[in-house]
Design a protein around this motif. Structure first.
Motif, PDB file in Angstrom:
ATOM      1  N   SER A  17      38.174  31.033  14.269  1.00 45.39           N
ATOM      2  CA  SER A  17      38.416  29.586  14.161  1.00 45.39           C
ATOM      3  C   SER A  17      37.571  28.957  13.054  1.00 45.39           C
ATOM      4  O   SER A  17      37.879  27.859  12.588  1.00 45.39           O
ATOM      5  N   PHE A  47      46.545  34.501  12.358  1.00 47.03           N
ATOM      6  CA  PHE A  47      46.049  34.662  13.730  1.00 47.03           C
ATOM      7  C   PHE A  47      47.107  34.218  14.736  1.00 47.03           C
ATOM      8  O   PHE A  47      47.365  34.901  15.737  1.00 47.03           O
ATOM      9  N   THR A  76      47.650  28.809  18.904  1.00 45.58           N
ATOM     10  CA  THR A  76      47.474  30.224  19.226  1.00 45.58           C
ATOM     11  C   THR A  76      47.203  30.420  20.708  1.00 45.58           C
ATOM     12  O   THR A  76      47.530  31.467  21.277  1.00 45.58           O
ATOM     13  N   PHE A 103      47.268  25.571  13.720  1.00 40.43           N
ATOM     14  CA  PHE A 103      47.593  26.973  13.983  1.00 40.43           C
ATOM     15  C   PHE A 103      46.623  27.592  14.991  1.00 40.43           C
ATOM     16  O   PHE A 103      47.040  28.324  15.893  1.00 40.43           O
ATOM     17  N   ILE A 104      45.335  27.311  14.834  1.00 42.33           N
ATOM     18  CA  ILE A 104      44.358  27.845  15.772  1.00 42.33           C
ATOM     19  C   ILE A 104      44.612  27.311  17.174  1.00 42.33           C
ATOM     20  O   ILE A 104      44.551  28.051  18.176  1.00 42.33           O
ATOM     21  N   ASN A 150      45.488  24.193   9.463  1.00 43.17           N
ATOM     22  CA  ASN A 150      44.758  25.348   9.994  1.00 43.17           C
ATOM     23  C   ASN A 150      44.343  25.113  11.444  1.00 43.17           C
ATOM     24  O   ASN A 150      44.484  25.998  12.295  1.00 43.17           O
ATOM     25  N   ALA A 151      43.817  23.930  11.710  1.00 40.37           N
ATOM     26  CA  ALA A 151      43.402  23.595  13.071  1.00 40.37           C
ATOM     27  C   ALA A 151      44.585  23.637  14.025  1.00 40.37           C
ATOM     28  O   ALA A 151      44.471  24.079  15.172  1.00 40.37           O
ATOM     29  N   VAL A 157      39.133  27.542   9.794  1.00 38.91           N
ATOM     30  CA  VAL A 157      39.824  26.246   9.740  1.00 38.91           C
ATOM     31  C   VAL A 157      39.435  25.476   8.480  1.00 38.91           C
ATOM     32  O   VAL A 157      40.262  24.771   7.887  1.00 38.91           O
ATOM     33  N   GLU A 162      44.063  32.985   7.179  1.00 45.79           N
ATOM     34  CA  GLU A 162      43.670  33.563   8.463  1.00 45.79           C
ATOM     35  C   GLU A 162      44.157  32.784   9.687  1.00 45.79           C
ATOM     36  O   GLU A 162      44.637  33.400  10.660  1.00 45.79           O
ATOM     37  N   PRO A 163      44.077  31.443   9.730  1.00 50.29           N
ATOM     38  CA  PRO A 163      44.577  30.739  10.923  1.00 50.29           C
ATOM     39  C   PRO A 163      46.067  30.948  11.165  1.00 50.29           C
ATOM     40  O   PRO A 163      46.501  31.166  12.311  1.00 50.29           O
ATOM     41  N   LYS A 207      43.054  21.926   6.158  1.00 48.96           N
ATOM     42  CA  LYS A 207      42.177  21.995   7.337  1.00 48.96           C
ATOM     43  C   LYS A 207      42.911  21.537   8.589  1.00 48.96           C
ATOM     44  O   LYS A 207      42.774  22.133   9.665  1.00 48.96           O
TER      45      LYS A 207
END
Length: 218
Positions: A98, A111, A68, A64-65, A61-62, A101, A107-108, A58
């Motif tokens: 998002s 993206f 972006t 990466f978002i 992932n956060a 996440v 996906e993150p 998590k």
């Protein structure tokens, strides 16, 4: 494996290869799971602590978002004023994707890679369409080992170069170069990550789905 209940069945198909590897032997043991060809994603996330993989994923992932927003802003800034480009980047970062996440899914990371691809293609156009196509194709090849859906970007990119050159020869060469470089990078990087040559554009699980609707990409 984790205190968190799986929300998507797909999530199990990513978590187990991260923890135990994506060997053929493992997939024989996990007979109900399809083999996702997300080898770069598995490799990157395998460095997370296994005893807290869900929580660590998590956080990554956060990250990466959040980052972006940087390539999204850089792309927008080429065409828009600073405040509008910043607003665009914020919208991109806070878009519905998002919500991924919270899941152990690629996906993150994908993206973020998508926006890096867009930035490189439009920036490299300043040199030449062929240079842009080669650079973009290489990055799409890398991105395809996060999610094979990156194949769609080769089609979109090819159309972009064709239209950008008004369907003339240079555009066709750039489009062909993008696909060729994408495929070579995908095959070579997959070999480096797995030790096996993988010639499929999509991997067996997606090839099976596409064959079901009469699209054969083997």
């Amino acid at each position: 494996l984790t205190p968190n209940a799986f929300v998507f069945a797909d999530e199990t198909g990513y978590l187990l290869p991260i923890l135990y590897g994506s060997s053929a032997e493992n997939y024989q043991r996990w007979s109900i799971l399809g083999a996702y060809p997300s080898y770069l994603y598995f490799w990157v996330y395998s460095f997370l602590p296994s005893d807290s993989l869900h929580a660590s994923a998590k956080i990554l992932n956060a990250g990466f978002i959040a980052v972006t927003a940087i390539p999204a802003y850089a792309v927008a800034r080429r065409y828009l004023a600073i405040p509008v480009a910043a607003a665009f980047a914020a919208v991109v970062m806070l878009s519905p994707i998002s919500s991924f996440v919270r899941y152990v899914m690629p996906e993150p990371m994908y993206f973020f890679g998508f926006w890096v691809v867009v930035l490189v293609i439009v920036s490299a156009l300043d040199k030449s369409p062929l240079f842009s196509a080669v650079a973009g194709g290489a990055l799409i090849g890398v991105l395809s080992l996060i999610k094979p859906h990156a194949l769609a970007l080769t089609l979109g990119g090819g159309v972009f170069f064709l239209l950008q050159d008004r369907l003339r020869t240079h555009g066709a060469i750039a489009a062909a170069a993008l696909f060729l470089v994408y495929y070579v990078v995908r095959v070579v990087l997959a070999y480096l990550l797995t030790g096996e040559w993988m010639w499929s554009l999509t991997g067996s699980i997606y090839a099976g789905m596409l064959s079901g609707i009469h699209i054969d990409l083997l």
